[in-house]
Design an enzyme around this catalytic site. Structure first.
Site, PDB file in Angstrom:
ATOM      1  N   SER A  91       2.905   0.893   1.965  1.00 30.95           N
ATOM      2  CA  SER A  91       3.081  -0.305   2.785  1.00 30.95           C
ATOM      3  C   SER A  91       3.630  -1.512   2.050  1.00 30.95           C
ATOM      4  CB  SER A  91       1.758  -0.662   3.463  1.00 30.95           C
ATOM      5  OG  SER A  91       1.487   0.256   4.500  1.00 30.95           O
ATOM      6  N   ASN A 203       1.181   0.349  11.966  1.00 30.31           N
ATOM      7  CA  ASN A 203       2.466   0.706  11.377  1.00 30.31           C
ATOM      8  C   ASN A 203       3.600   0.675  12.402  1.00 30.31           C
ATOM      9  OD1 ASN A 203       1.842   1.503   8.500  1.00 30.31           O
ATOM     10  ND2 ASN A 203       0.358   2.750   9.590  1.00 30.31           N
ATOM     11  N   GLY A 342      -0.212  -0.803  -0.922  1.00 30.42           N
ATOM     12  CA  GLY A 342       0.059   0.315  -0.046  1.00 30.42           C
ATOM     13  C   GLY A 342      -0.613   1.593  -0.481  1.00 30.42           C
TER      14      GLY A 342
END
Length: 388
Positions: A91, A203, A342
């Protein structure tokens, strides 16, 4: 560094969100005490908690970059993580995407408070989803209410490889996906309550932002990230995987993921399912360079940077933490740190930059899954940010 215990995929890591760079410091065994010895002890502690290997890259404006490491990058050979190792950054990709969007805002091409329907007509629709009620700012800040396409147990439309993503979340292989297919999966799920004052991580938001970038520029988001960020900053070890690309280019550690009672090598795989929500690859050094440049205002105007740093409470992190593609945390020594972080099967990263320009990136070749390992990773980042 909260990570979903069941579904540790594209998880944001918010420990002390950092980023780092690279000279060399060698293995955990050091011949003489050094100023980094306390940090090295914390790094060693991570690998004592079931994580095969850990690498810490620290970049200081006045000291340059150095690399510390512990454990192994390959459990079969015992080789350490290379100092210039590439890793899947999960991420952290979102911060690159958000930066491109804010550049488009600077250029007058995108307006943060215009609806998604305006830019992507008919895409956010069905099952209560309505693109007229979602703005670009909502996508960037996770205040859209749109359900994550990785949500477990959701119904899957028959025309979008039904069930495969659900299987993936239960630790089985996935196939190849396009952004349109991923959004269709999300649109088959009803939205959650849209709370404009709270970031509810999804997401789906960043897949849509990638589609928006392509729609308004006429070029793929990956290409815009390369020409606007990677190339100008000289991030030679950072890239967005090509369609169907499964290997990690250049030096890298092997990535591992626990499936049942086994620790499985998941280094090779198609990560198209992550796309602009988390598919990129980089080194710790490159992540440090990127976040430092962004926080200096080298990539967006000061006005846009100020907007990126306007935060709301975050459902996966501390209160008042999530901005527009950036996460804010505070270290134990009181430093304000901006970054993202992430997690993607095989790799976990946490990173960021403090007000003095120190950048730190911690890369693990296994996502921390227990409270103990998560806490140990947080302590590494904190120690690096607070060291003299």
């Amino acid at each position: 560094m909260p990570v979903s215990r069941r579904r540790a995929v594209l998880a944001v890591t918010t420990a002390a969100a950092l980023a780092l760079g690279a000279t060399a410091c060698g293995d955990s065994a050091q011949s003489a005490p050094s100023p980094d010895a306390p940090i090295q002890q914390r790094l060693d502690a991570v690998t004592e908690r079931g994580i095969p290997g850990a690498q810490l890259v620290i970049t200081d404006p006045d000291r340059g970059t150095r690399v510390l490491r512990a454990g192994v990058g390959n459990t079969a050979t015992g080789e350490p993580i290379p100092d210039d190792a590439r890793a899947r950054i999960g991420s952290n990709t979102k911060a690159f995407v958000a930066t491109v969007v804010m550049q488009l805002v600077d250029e007058g091409t995108v307006d943060l408070d215009t609806s998604v329907e305006h830019y992507l007509p008919g895409i956010v629709a069905g099952n209560g989803n309505d693109g007229n009620r979602v703005t670009v700012r909502d996508l960037l800040q996770h205040t859209s209410g749109l359900t994550d396409y990785l949500a477990p147990g959701g119904a899957k439309p028959e025309d979008v490889k039904p069930g495969q993503l659900r299987i993936a979340m239960n630790d089985e292989p996935v196939g190849h996906y396009t952004p349109t297919e991923l959004v269709r999966i999300a649109m088959a799920l009803p939205p959650g309550p849209a709370a404009k004052n709270e970031a509810v991580y999804s997401n789906t938001n960043y897949i849509l932002l990638g589609m928006l970038i392509e729609k308004v520029t006429g070029r793929p988001a990956a290409q815009e990230i390369a020409t606007r960020i990677i190339d100008p900053l000289g991030l030679k070890d950072t890239y967005f995987p090509g369609s169907g690309e499964t290997q990690i280019r250049g030096p890298h550690a092997n990535g591992y993921h626990r499936i049942g009672e086994q620790q499985v090598d998941v280094t090779v795989g198609d990560v198209s399912w992550a796309d602009t929500a988390g598919a990129m690859v980089a080194t710790g050094a490159d992540l440090n360079t990127f976040f430092a440049a962004l926080l200096r205002g080298d990539l967006v105007s000061q006005d846009r940077l100020a907007e990126m740093k306007q935060t709301v409470p975050f459902d996966r992190g501390p209160k008042d933490a999530y901005g527009l593609g950036l996460v804010r945390v505070h270290s134990s020594c009181g430093n304000e740190i901006w970054g993202h972080g992430g997690g993607i099967p095989g790799f976990g990263t946490s990173g960021g930059v403090d007000a003095n320009g120190r950048a730190v990136t911690l890369t693990l070749n296994h996502i921390p899954m227990s409270e103990d390992s998560v806490g140990a990773a947080q302590q590494v980042v904190d120690a690096a940010m607070c060291a003299d």
